[in-house]
Design an enzyme around this catalytic site. Structure first.
Site, PDB file in Angstrom:
ATOM      1  N   ASP A 208       0.821  -1.200   0.000  1.00 32.27           N
ATOM      2  CA  ASP A 208       0.000   0.000   0.000  1.00 32.27           C
ATOM      3  C   ASP A 208       0.861   1.257   0.000  1.00 32.27           C
ATOM      4  O   ASP A 208       2.084   1.208   0.149  1.00 32.27           O
ATOM      5  CB  ASP A 208      -0.906   0.013   1.236  1.00 32.27           C
ATOM      6  CG  ASP A 208      -1.785  -1.222   1.309  1.00 32.27           C
ATOM      7  OD1 ASP A 208      -2.205  -1.700   0.238  1.00 32.27           O
ATOM      8  OD2 ASP A 208      -2.028  -1.705   2.429  1.00 32.27           O
TER       9      ASP A 208
ATOM     10  N   TYR B  97       6.590 -10.395   6.456  1.00 28.35           N
ATOM     11  CA  TYR B  97       6.412  -8.972   6.771  1.00 28.35           C
ATOM     12  C   TYR B  97       7.053  -8.637   8.119  1.00 28.35           C
ATOM     13  O   TYR B  97       7.124  -9.479   9.017  1.00 28.35           O
ATOM     14  CB  TYR B  97       4.929  -8.612   6.839  1.00 28.35           C
ATOM     15  CG  TYR B  97       4.264  -8.441   5.498  1.00 28.35           C
ATOM     16  CD1 TYR B  97       4.227  -7.202   4.872  1.00 28.35           C
ATOM     17  CD2 TYR B  97       3.666  -9.523   4.863  1.00 28.35           C
ATOM     18  CE1 TYR B  97       3.606  -7.041   3.645  1.00 28.35           C
ATOM     19  CE2 TYR B  97       3.037  -9.365   3.627  1.00 28.35           C
ATOM     20  CZ  TYR B  97       3.019  -8.123   3.032  1.00 28.35           C
ATOM     21  OH  TYR B  97       2.405  -7.972   1.814  1.00 28.35           O
TER      22      TYR B  97
END
Length: 525
Positions: free
Chosen positions: A152, A248
């Protein structure tokens, strides 16, 4: 003429007279200054520019200019003369200045889209601009492009991966030449035939003889985006569907958080669950399967051997990182998971809130809550089978470290600039906290204004205010230095909930069909 005994002033005067002579001859006979092309290597060293190598200096050649007035002869370049090969590129980027990884369509195919990309820059836009500059890709839509995953706006990456066909240093060969190469013992995998090359036979070079993709592209990229390595891949390789795991990291400081409670809540994410209450829902995509598998999760301190995150002497300077491994993730899933952990860490929610949100039978609609900040989130790695990808970090292993030196220097420069800003902000903060202010004194009568208040540093006064705010639960950490101030905290399970996914999808489809019928209906006179 022998100039070795001339004075500086005399040499300058002589150069000025020669300039006038060159200018005069150019005006009367423009062709007089035409010069033959020189090799790209000589042109690069003579002008000390990077564009020669970026544009395929190994094969194109360039023109060395002795004067700005000389005519520049552009070398003709035809992509049809060069075969292509499929490669994977591994790259890292600092995402906070970009509007996400993914470009909107073929971002550079028209002037209108180029202006949109300029206004809302993306990581992919930067990469394709560099690929075009290097003449590694002719067209966005026909290069067989795939990405491992989207990130994002504001999110960074350390190990993002894309795959596509790029120009190669290989050569087209005939059937007879292919047979001769095989007879010499050439690796059969280097002889290919595919649609990208028009069905022609191609002899690809070994990786150490291939174009220096990493160096070429990095010279045309901004400092915030760096190609880390490349790998030859098979024609059926897809950066998204060939990926086995995604890793992540989310970085945050310890201040105001109960790390133990966060760890207790985090371990409840492990396994295969329906994460519809931990993602951003988009009815237009008509997603019905929200099951995802979290392979492993941990909250660990940032290693002390990384001296870039603070002194660790207080909670503000001690940093932690959520480490999350999974096969795939939903839109904004990691940020939603981290938001709930922040609620737990601040004592606003019990760790069991994770279980209640994962139970979609009792909680079919997502409660309203704000996602964690995008800035501290990093796509740290994308894992592939070793048989599919073999990352190449240097052209000559054990001999040529130039790429790694340049890469380290570029990242260090970025860190230096950012750290300088952090130090300056820290100095201002330190100055503020040493400022003398009137200390709060509840025992003192507010009407007795004649009494001189006790003075003390703002740091002490601030700590008392923070403690009172903690008692009233008015601040909500969102990560990345962002804090939301609340007048009153409402437990997550008592908040307004969105409609169940099935109902939202059905409503969206009905609205879409009604809109189509309205457009197709005949207009009444």
């Amino acid at each position: 003429m022998d100039y070795k005994d001339w004075t500086k002033e005399a040499l300058i005067e002589r150069l000025q007279s020669l300039d006038k002579l060159v200018s005069h001859k150019t005006e009367t006979d423009p062709e007089v200054l035409s010069v033959p092309s020189v090799s790209a290597a000589n042109a690069t060293s003579a002008t000390d520019t990077s564009m020669a190598e970026c544009e395929g200096a190994e094969v194109l050649g360039s023109v060395e200019q002795a004067s700005p007035r000389r005519k520049k002869h552009a070398a003709k370049f035809d992509f049809a003369d060069f075969p292509k090969r499929k490669v994977a590129l591994k790259f890292g980027y600092f995402g906070w200045a970009y509007h996400g990884l993914a470009r909107q369509g073929n971002a550079l195919e028209s002037e209108e889209k180029r202006q949109v990309e300029k206004q809302f820059p993306t990581i992919e836009g930067e990469i394709f601009r560099a690929l075009f500059t290097c003449r590694l890709v002719e067209d966005e839509s026909s290069c067989g492009y795939s990405r491992c995953g989207r990130t994002d706006r504001g999110v960074s990456g350390f190990g993002q991966v894309i795959a596509l066909h790029v120009r190669s240093a290989g050569q087209y060969i005939s059937d007879e030449e292919a047979a001769a190469e095989l007879a010499k013992g050439t690796d059969a995998s280097l002889i290919t035939r595919d649609e990208q090359n028009g069905g022609k036979l191609v002899l690809l070079p070994s990786p150490d003889r291939e174009l220096p993709y990493v160096n070429m592209i990095n010279k045309c990229l901004p400092p915030a985006v760096r190609i880390l390595a490349w790998s030859p891949v098979k024609l059926d390789f897809d950066a998204r569907f060939s990926c086995k795991e995604r890793f992540y990291r989310y970085f945050f400081s310890q201040e105001g958080l109960d790390i133990g409670a966060m760890k207790e809540a985090a371990k409840r994410y492990v396994g295969t669950h329906d994460f519809r209450n931990f993602c951003r829902l988009d009815a237009a995509k008509q997603i019905c399967n929200f099951e995802r598998q979290v392979l492993d999760i941990a909250i660990n301190p940032v290693p002390p051997q990384v001296p870039f995150v603070g002194d660790g002497l207080n909670a503000e300077g001690k940093w932690w990182q959520l480490e999350l491994r999974g096969t795939a993730f939903l839109w904004h899933q990691v940020r939603c998971m981290m938001a709930i952990l922040f609620h737990v860490g601040q004592g606003l929610e019990d760790p069991s809130v994770v279980d209640r949100l994962l139970d979609v039978q009792s909680t079919p609609g997502k409660p309203e809550y704000e996602m964690a900040s995008d800035i501290p989130l990093v796509l740290a790695d994308c894992v592939f089978d070793s048989a599919d990808v073999q990352w190449i970090h240097m052209r000559d292993p054990g001999l040529d470290y130039g790429h790694l030196v340049n890469l380290d220097r570029a990242i260090l420069n970025q860190w230096g600039q950012l750290n300088t800003q952090a130090v300056i902000a820290s100095a201002l903060l330190q100055s503020l906290r040493s400022t003398a202010v009137a200390m709060p004194n509840k025992a003192r009568d507010a009407s007795a204004v004649s009494i001189q208040p006790e003075m003390g540093p703002w740091a002490v006064c601030r700590e008392q205010i923070i403690q009172s705010e903690k008692a009233s639960k008015l601040n909500l950490k969102l990560g990345g230095g962002y804090i939301k101030h609340l007048r009153q905290y409402v437990p997550i399970m008592q908040r307004k909930r969105a409609d169940p996914v099935d109902l939202r999808n059905k409503t969206w489809l009905a609205r879409k069909n009604n809109s189509k019928r309205a457009k197709m209906a005949p207009k009444l006179e």
